[in-house]
Design an enzyme around this catalytic site. Structure first.
Site, mmCIF file in Angstrom:
data_model
loop_
_atom_site.group_PDB
_atom_site.id
_atom_site.type_symbol
_atom_site.label_atom_id
_atom_site.label_comp_id
_atom_site.label_asym_id
_atom_site.label_seq_id
_atom_site.Cartn_x
_atom_site.Cartn_y
_atom_site.Cartn_z
ATOM 1 N N LYS A 1 0.776 -1.155 -0.103
ATOM 2 C CA LYS A 1 0.099 0.083 0.161
ATOM 3 C C LYS A 1 0.893 1.340 -0.023
ATOM 4 C CE LYS A 1 -2.598 -2.685 3.489
ATOM 5 N NZ LYS A 1 -2.918 -2.607 4.594
ATOM 6 N N GLY A 2 2.115 1.166 0.257
ATOM 7 C CA GLY A 2 2.878 2.218 0.555
ATOM 8 C C GLY A 2 3.067 3.269 -0.568
ATOM 9 N N GLU B 1 7.360 2.664 -6.392
ATOM 10 C CA GLU B 1 7.316 1.970 -5.178
ATOM 11 C C GLU B 1 7.699 3.292 -4.054
ATOM 12 O OE1 GLU B 1 6.525 0.094 -2.885
ATOM 13 O OE2 GLU B 1 7.904 -1.596 -3.048
ATOM 14 N N ASP B 2 7.396 2.973 -2.945
ATOM 15 C CA ASP B 2 7.637 3.862 -1.826
ATOM 16 C C ASP B 2 9.058 3.937 -1.606
ATOM 17 O OD1 ASP B 2 7.609 1.400 -0.850
ATOM 18 O OD2 ASP B 2 6.286 1.929 0.915
ATOM 19 N N ASP C 1 14.461 -0.957 -0.139
ATOM 20 C CA ASP C 1 15.390 -1.205 1.254
ATOM 21 C C ASP C 1 16.167 -2.392 0.752
ATOM 22 O OD1 ASP C 1 15.684 -1.331 3.904
ATOM 23 O OD2 ASP C 1 14.342 -2.641 4.221
ATOM 24 N N LYS D 1 17.023 3.511 0.300
ATOM 25 C CA LYS D 1 17.673 3.377 1.379
ATOM 26 C C LYS D 1 19.093 2.449 0.825
ATOM 27 C CE LYS D 1 14.988 2.301 5.102
ATOM 28 N NZ LYS D 1 14.298 1.304 6.168
ATOM 29 N N PHE E 1 14.650 3.747 9.824
ATOM 30 C CA PHE E 1 13.174 3.414 9.531
ATOM 31 C C PHE E 1 12.298 4.703 9.483
ATOM 32 C CE2 PHE E 1 8.819 1.758 10.181
ATOM 33 C CZ PHE E 1 9.070 0.560 9.524
ATOM 34 N N ASP F 1 4.252 2.839 6.627
ATOM 35 C CA ASP F 1 3.722 2.799 7.707
ATOM 36 C C ASP F 1 4.687 2.035 8.864
ATOM 37 O OD1 ASP F 1 3.918 0.246 6.183
ATOM 38 O OD2 ASP F 1 2.828 -0.443 8.110
HETATM 39 P P1 IMP Z 1 12.766 -4.400 0.296
HETATM 40 O O1 IMP Z 1 13.515 -4.759 1.425
HETATM 41 O O2 IMP Z 1 13.336 -3.462 -0.540
HETATM 42 O O3 IMP Z 1 11.924 -5.668 -0.339
HETATM 43 O O4 IMP Z 1 11.368 -3.564 0.928
HETATM 44 C C1 IMP Z 1 10.214 -4.015 1.310
HETATM 45 C C2 IMP Z 1 9.167 -3.089 1.599
HETATM 46 O O5 IMP Z 1 9.386 -2.988 3.046
HETATM 47 C C3 IMP Z 1 8.876 -1.647 1.162
HETATM 48 O O6 IMP Z 1 8.068 -1.568 -0.091
HETATM 49 C C4 IMP Z 1 8.242 -1.085 2.219
HETATM 50 O O7 IMP Z 1 6.957 -1.259 2.229
HETATM 51 C C5 IMP Z 1 8.888 -1.752 3.567
HETATM 52 N N1 IMP Z 1 9.796 -0.887 4.356
HETATM 53 C C6 IMP Z 1 11.408 -0.962 4.058
HETATM 54 N N2 IMP Z 1 12.011 0.284 4.629
HETATM 55 C C7 IMP Z 1 10.744 0.774 5.520
HETATM 56 C C8 IMP Z 1 10.779 2.029 6.230
HETATM 57 O O8 IMP Z 1 11.632 2.564 6.534
HETATM 58 N N3 IMP Z 1 9.716 2.275 6.787
HETATM 59 C C9 IMP Z 1 8.352 1.465 6.363
HETATM 60 N N4 IMP Z 1 8.367 0.728 5.488
HETATM 61 C C10 IMP Z 1 9.538 0.146 5.038
HETATM 62 MG MG MG Z 2 5.970 -1.436 0.078
#
Ligand code: IMP
Ligand code: MG
Length: 179
Positions: free
Chosen positions: A38-39, A93-94, A97, A125, A146, A153
């Site tokens: 949802k981000g 994408e938001d 990470d 990030k 974070f 969220d």
């Molecule tokens: P990934 O680790 O790149 O696969 O990220 C997966 C998901 O983790 C992202 O799309 C976000 O929804 C969530 N996420 C990663 N870092 C943060 C943060 O700092 N705050 C909130 N959600 C996060």
């Molecule tokens: Mg997300």
């Protein structure tokens, strides 16, 4: 809570990204914009309202399988409704990470025969990356903290903040590893 990116800075950067995307896709029939729920929702709505090229809109929703045992295994909880074969796709994408979510989705879109796939991420990030994903349009690079707000969220809370903030103190100590 400490404000990291103000509402004004977000608005300015989103407008810049929209201008870039408009220019790059000026010759595309209809760009297929796919958000990751949802981000990405707040970012996506603001970005797409500023585009002038024609767009179609769809969504993925993902989650990770037991991340302690198999880190990086991503589950598709909601698939797109629109076929991607032959389409120019912009994935929205938001935050990137570890990169596992986007790596999986980008691979899936290519496998299904999208004509082109590019990624637009509001936040990067970079220090947390485990798999490399190419970000064509990036809003801001941030530290390995974070963050919440503007779609992001903590336990489903704070998504509607109009800015990006860092959780500090007790709330931050209770933050689970995000996935
Ligand atoms: P990934 O680790 O790149 O696969 O990220 C997966 C998901 O983790 C992202 O799309 C976000 O929804 C969530 N996420 C990663 N870092 C943060 C943060 O700092 N705050 C909130 N959600 C996060
Ligand atoms: Mg997300």
């Amino acid at each position: 809570m400490r404000v990291l990116v103000t509402a004004e800075a977000l608005e300015r950067r989103v407008a810049e990204l929209a201008a870039e995307i408009d220019r790059d896709y000026a010759r595309t029939d209809a760009l297929l914009c796919i958000g990751v729920l949802k981000g990405s929702v707040f970012f996506m709505v603001d970005l797409l309202k500023k585009l002038t090229v024609p767009v179609d809109i769809d969504f993925f929703q993902t989650s990770s399988y037991g991340s302690s045992t198999t880190p990086g295994e991503v589950r598709i909880r909601k698939d797109v409704d629109i076929g991607v074969r032959g389409r120019d796709v912009l994935l929205i994408e938001d935050i990137v990470d570890t990169g596992h979510t986007l790596n999986t989705i980008l691979g899936l879109l290519r496998f299904r025969g999208a004509r082109s796939v590019k990624l637009c991420a509001l936040l990067d990030k970079k220090a947390a990356r485990e798999v490399e994903v190419p970000i064509a349009y990036r809003g801001f690079e941030i530290e390995n903290l974070f963050v919440v707000g503007y779609g992001l969220d903590f336990d489903e809370r704070y998504r509607n903040l109009p800015y990006i903030a860092v959780l500090e103190g007790e709330a931050a100590a209770a933050v689970p590893s995000p996935s």
